[in-house]
Design an enzyme around this catalytic site. Structure first.
Site, PDB file in Angstrom:
ATOM      1  CB  CYS A 162      34.492  31.880  42.039  1.00  0.00           C
ATOM      2  SG  CYS A 162      32.962  32.422  41.518  1.00  0.00           S
ATOM      3  N   GLY A 163      35.518  34.489  41.666  1.00  0.00           N
ATOM      4  CA  GLY A 163      35.681  35.831  41.337  1.00  0.00           C
ATOM      5  C   GLY A 163      34.238  36.763  41.415  1.00  0.00           C
TER       6      GLY A 163
END
Length: 288
Positions: free
Chosen positions: A244-245
């Site tokens: 993800c981030g």
């Protein structure tokens, strides 16, 4: 009261389950709320203003590897053990983790416990918003904490570093799954962290974490979860690496995989905060 199909104390439990077990002597509840900076929400202040009775606050930023330049990387074993002991959490406890968003950062702490070899840990389905919406008890008192011994056995297979992810992605050895929004995955909007390139790991599949949740913030049932992965073209016969981030919502994908019985997964801890920083790593743009 009919048990919810969500009730599995190793993955996910309902608010009904927690209400029934809240006074169990070996239950420990953790508030693992963490919010993106743009939200202007203060997780600790919200915890102190009101939390599930007996809950301890698990600070994702502090209980991390602060020697790393990357955000909230998994903590060293010794730090995890000392912080949890100080919180009165240890061997023989059933842990339930929740957050103030519904189902967001709690999964990251579930994964951290799994990484440390602790499997008696579940996420509260729907989190604090659902608990409050149902009119259940909330308190603002600090918990009574007694030190509890904790032993840890780190499960190295549950985490991947950038070299391992690059190798797996290049050779097609695993499905790399990205929990970010479609626009960030496609590189159509800038990353919230400055200095990062936009796009995704070549060959990865986009599973925005919100697609795994119901409108009330609970996780979809296993059949619906499986359908989401299949609709995204994920080959569930392959190992999975979630990303993800910064490694938070990647854990929601890991939890969903565990819920559908796909246990050959690992989390890319550095996620896009790391991959997007290195100019020598390939980046793809557009839809998967």
């Amino acid at each position: 009261m009919t048990p919810s199909p969500a009730d599995d104390p190793k993955t996910l439990v309902s608010t009904d389950w927690l209400a029934r077990h809240l006074k169990d002597p070996d239950l420990r509840v953790l508030d693992a709320s963490w919010f993106l900076p743009a939200s202007s929400r203060d997780a600790r202040a919200e915890y102190e203003a009101g939390h599930i009775p007996g809950a301890r606050f698990f600070d994702i930023e502090e209980i991390s590897d602060q020697r790393s330049d990357l955000p909230h990387m998994a903590p060293p074993v010794e730090k995890f053990m000392s912080r949890l002991r100080a919180m009165g959490v240890g061997d023989g406890h059933q842990v339930v983790v929740y957050d103030g968003s519904g189902l967001f950062s709690a999964a990251r702490v579930w994964w951290t416990f799994r990484l440390m070899g602790k499997t008696d840990v579940a996420v509260l389905d729907g989190g604090f918003p659902k608990w409050k919406a149902e009119g259940r008890e909330v308190e603002d008192l600090p918990p009574v904490v007694r030190d509890r011994h904790m032993t840890v056995s780190r499960q190295a297979g549950l985490v991947k570093d950038v070299t391992q992810v690059a190798h797996a992605a290049k050779l097609g050895l695993a499905e790399v799954l990205d929990a970010r929004s479609p626009a960030r995955f496609a590189g159509a909007e800038p990353e919230p962290r400055p200095g990062l390139r936009a796009g995704h790991i070549p060959g990865s599949k986009n599973i925005p974490f919100g697609t795994l949740l119901n409108p009330d913030g609970t996780m979809k049932d296993p059949a619906a979860l499986r359908a989401v992965f299949q609709a995204a073209g994920v080959d569930l016969s392959l190992p999975a690496i979630t990303s993800c981030g910064s490694g938070v919502t990647a854990a929601i994908l890991a939890l969903a995989l565990e819920r559908i019985g796909h246990r050959d997964w690992a989390l890319y801890d550095g996620s896009w905060a790391e991959w997007g920083m290195y100019e020598d790593l390939p980046v793809a743009t557009g839809a998967a």
